[in-house]
Structure formats: C-alpha cells, structure tokens
Design an enzyme around this catalytic site. Structure first.
Site, PDB file in Angstrom:
ATOM      1  N   LYS A  11       1.459  -1.625  -0.452  1.00  0.00           N
ATOM      2  CA  LYS A  11       0.460   0.329   0.313  1.00  0.00           C
ATOM      3  C   LYS A  11       1.033   1.133   0.011  1.00  0.00           C
ATOM      4  O   LYS A  11       2.227   1.362  -0.152  1.00  0.00           O
ATOM      5  CB  LYS A  11      -1.005   0.472   1.701  1.00  0.00           C
ATOM      6  CG  LYS A  11      -2.302  -1.362   1.016  1.00  0.00           C
ATOM      7  CD  LYS A  11      -2.945  -0.767   2.179  1.00  0.00           C
ATOM      8  CE  LYS A  11      -4.194  -2.263   2.213  1.00  0.00           C
ATOM      9  NZ  LYS A  11      -5.346  -1.638   3.627  1.00  0.00           N
ATOM     10  N   TYR A  51     -12.214  -2.621  -4.293  1.00  0.00           N
ATOM     11  CA  TYR A  51     -13.826  -2.517  -2.867  1.00  0.00           C
ATOM     12  C   TYR A  51     -14.559  -2.625  -3.229  1.00  0.00           C
ATOM     13  O   TYR A  51     -15.763  -1.907  -2.427  1.00  0.00           O
ATOM     14  CB  TYR A  51     -12.956  -0.961  -1.927  1.00  0.00           C
ATOM     15  CG  TYR A  51     -11.283  -1.037  -1.743  1.00  0.00           C
ATOM     16  CD1 TYR A  51     -10.841  -1.934  -0.386  1.00  0.00           C
ATOM     17  CD2 TYR A  51     -10.019  -0.921  -2.212  1.00  0.00           C
ATOM     18  CE1 TYR A  51      -9.460  -1.878   0.400  1.00  0.00           C
ATOM     19  CE2 TYR A  51      -8.406  -0.486  -2.183  1.00  0.00           C
ATOM     20  CZ  TYR A  51      -8.882  -1.243  -0.787  1.00  0.00           C
ATOM     21  OH  TYR A  51      -7.162  -1.563  -0.521  1.00  0.00           O
ATOM     22  N   PHE A  59     -17.320   6.044   4.002  1.00  0.00           N
ATOM     23  CA  PHE A  59     -15.760   6.123   3.712  1.00  0.00           C
ATOM     24  C   PHE A  59     -15.134   6.108   2.804  1.00  0.00           C
ATOM     25  O   PHE A  59     -13.948   6.023   2.607  1.00  0.00           O
ATOM     26  CB  PHE A  59     -15.745   5.264   5.574  1.00  0.00           C
ATOM     27  CG  PHE A  59     -15.897   3.640   5.367  1.00  0.00           C
ATOM     28  CD1 PHE A  59     -14.998   3.226   4.511  1.00  0.00           C
ATOM     29  CD2 PHE A  59     -17.010   3.670   5.836  1.00  0.00           C
ATOM     30  CE1 PHE A  59     -15.212   1.626   4.468  1.00  0.00           C
ATOM     31  CE2 PHE A  59     -16.915   1.971   6.005  1.00  0.00           C
ATOM     32  CZ  PHE A  59     -16.141   0.961   5.044  1.00  0.00           C
ATOM     33  N   ASN A 118      -1.477  -0.352   6.796  1.00  0.00           N
ATOM     34  CA  ASN A 118      -1.373  -1.583   7.067  1.00  0.00           C
ATOM     35  C   ASN A 118      -0.372  -2.214   6.644  1.00  0.00           C
ATOM     36  O   ASN A 118      -0.318  -3.323   6.580  1.00  0.00           O
ATOM     37  CB  ASN A 118      -2.424  -2.072   7.775  1.00  0.00           C
ATOM     38  CG  ASN A 118      -3.422  -2.676   6.451  1.00  0.00           C
ATOM     39  OD1 ASN A 118      -2.913  -2.097   5.715  1.00  0.00           O
ATOM     40  ND2 ASN A 118      -4.624  -3.234   6.716  1.00  0.00           N
ATOM     41  N   HIS A 121      -2.008  -5.517   1.422  1.00  0.00           N
ATOM     42  CA  HIS A 121      -2.928  -5.965   1.614  1.00  0.00           C
ATOM     43  C   HIS A 121      -2.589  -7.550   1.030  1.00  0.00           C
ATOM     44  O   HIS A 121      -1.668  -7.595   0.346  1.00  0.00           O
ATOM     45  CB  HIS A 121      -3.536  -5.654   0.453  1.00  0.00           C
ATOM     46  CG  HIS A 121      -4.820  -6.438  -0.555  1.00  0.00           C
ATOM     47  ND1 HIS A 121      -6.189  -7.053   0.197  1.00  0.00           N
ATOM     48  CD2 HIS A 121      -5.092  -7.058  -1.523  1.00  0.00           C
ATOM     49  CE1 HIS A 121      -7.089  -7.770  -0.386  1.00  0.00           C
ATOM     50  NE2 HIS A 121      -5.783  -7.875  -1.373  1.00  0.00           N
ATOM     51  N   GLU A 132      -8.317 -11.029  -7.804  1.00  0.00           N
ATOM     52  CA  GLU A 132      -7.145  -9.834  -7.837  1.00  0.00           C
ATOM     53  C   GLU A 132      -6.409  -9.925  -8.224  1.00  0.00           C
ATOM     54  O   GLU A 132      -6.107  -9.092  -9.345  1.00  0.00           O
ATOM     55  CB  GLU A 132      -6.380 -10.081  -6.087  1.00  0.00           C
ATOM     56  CG  GLU A 132      -7.972  -9.808  -5.587  1.00  0.00           C
ATOM     57  CD  GLU A 132      -7.721 -10.189  -3.620  1.00  0.00           C
ATOM     58  OE1 GLU A 132      -8.640  -9.616  -3.703  1.00  0.00           O
ATOM     59  OE2 GLU A 132      -6.183 -10.714  -3.713  1.00  0.00           O
TER      60      GLU A 132
END
Length: 145
Positions: A11, A51, A59, A118, A121, A132
C-alpha cells in the site's frame, strides 16, 4: 499442503516509508517465489472493483484517497499455502493490535487513526486471489520458472 499464488499489494504507506524491500525480504525468507511484480498508480475504476464490498459506504472516498496517495506495488507470490502463511506473517488488519514480529505489528500505523495504513493487502482465499491476480496482472505478466 498445496501450492498457491496470492496477490499482495504494498500500500502507499509501505511505498512512502520505503518498506517494500524489507517486507519483500520477509516473504522471500519463507521460500515464496515471485511470479510477478509491478508498480502502478490505481485508478478510480480498479479501486471501485477491488473494494466493491465497501464502495457504497460513506468512508469509501477516504479509502480511495489513501490508495491513490502514492503508487502501490502489486506482487504475485507463490508457495505452499501462501495465502494463509502470508496473512499470518502480516498479522491482524488493525496494526494497533498486531503483535511485534508481524509485518503490521512492526511497520503498521500505530495511533489508531487509520486501519487502512497497514502496509499490505493480501488475498484472503484461493478464489479471491484468482480474481485479484486477474485484476492487477494482465495475461503474460505472471511467470513460472
């Protein structure tokens, strides 16, 4: 055990903090094999697809904004039970509760402001990995050797 290929996305926080090599080394120390790797700037379209399970929430624009702060690095990683093993190496999604020794515990965002910051992914199932990998790698961009 079975050989699998997983998608890992480094990320924007990992790219911005120059953590990609350090984290990639942890994966390679486990014997995982790189089948594909590339840097890319994520479009609104690819983010809406990736997503789609949260794109309807209020959000989501902040998620999209974060994921477009910097390029990401898409990694196709192969190995025995790679999906579960990578997720174990990463630790919990929330870096603030990830234990030391996990990637998110060692390098993730710690003040609780954003669970998205974080580091990586990772695919959570064989089916998700297949979808993906097709989303982030075109035909001919994954290699067997």
């Amino acid at each position: 055990m079975s050989s699998e290929t997983s998608l890992i996305l480094f990320k924007p926080d990992a790219v911005q903090k120059n953590l990609v090599g350090t984290v990639l080394a942890r994966f390679q120390e486990q014997g995982f094999v790189i089948r594909g790797i590339k840097m890319m700037q994520l479009s609104d379209e690819i983010l809406a697809e990736h997503y789609s399970h949260i794109a309807h929430f209020p959000f989501f624009p902040s998620v999209r904004g974060f994921m477009q702060e910097a390029p990401v690095i898409a990694l196709a990683l192969e190995g025995e039970n790679v999906i579960a093993r990578v997720r174990d190496l990463l630790g919990p999604t929330d870096s603030t509760v990830a234990p030391a020794g996990t990637i998110r515990g060692d390098f993730g965002f710690k003040d609780g402001d954003s669970k998205m910051r974080n580091v990586c992914h990772a695919s959570d199932s064989v089916e998700a990995a297949e979808a993906e990998l097709k989303r982030f790698f075109k035909e001919g961009e994954l290699f067997n050797y």
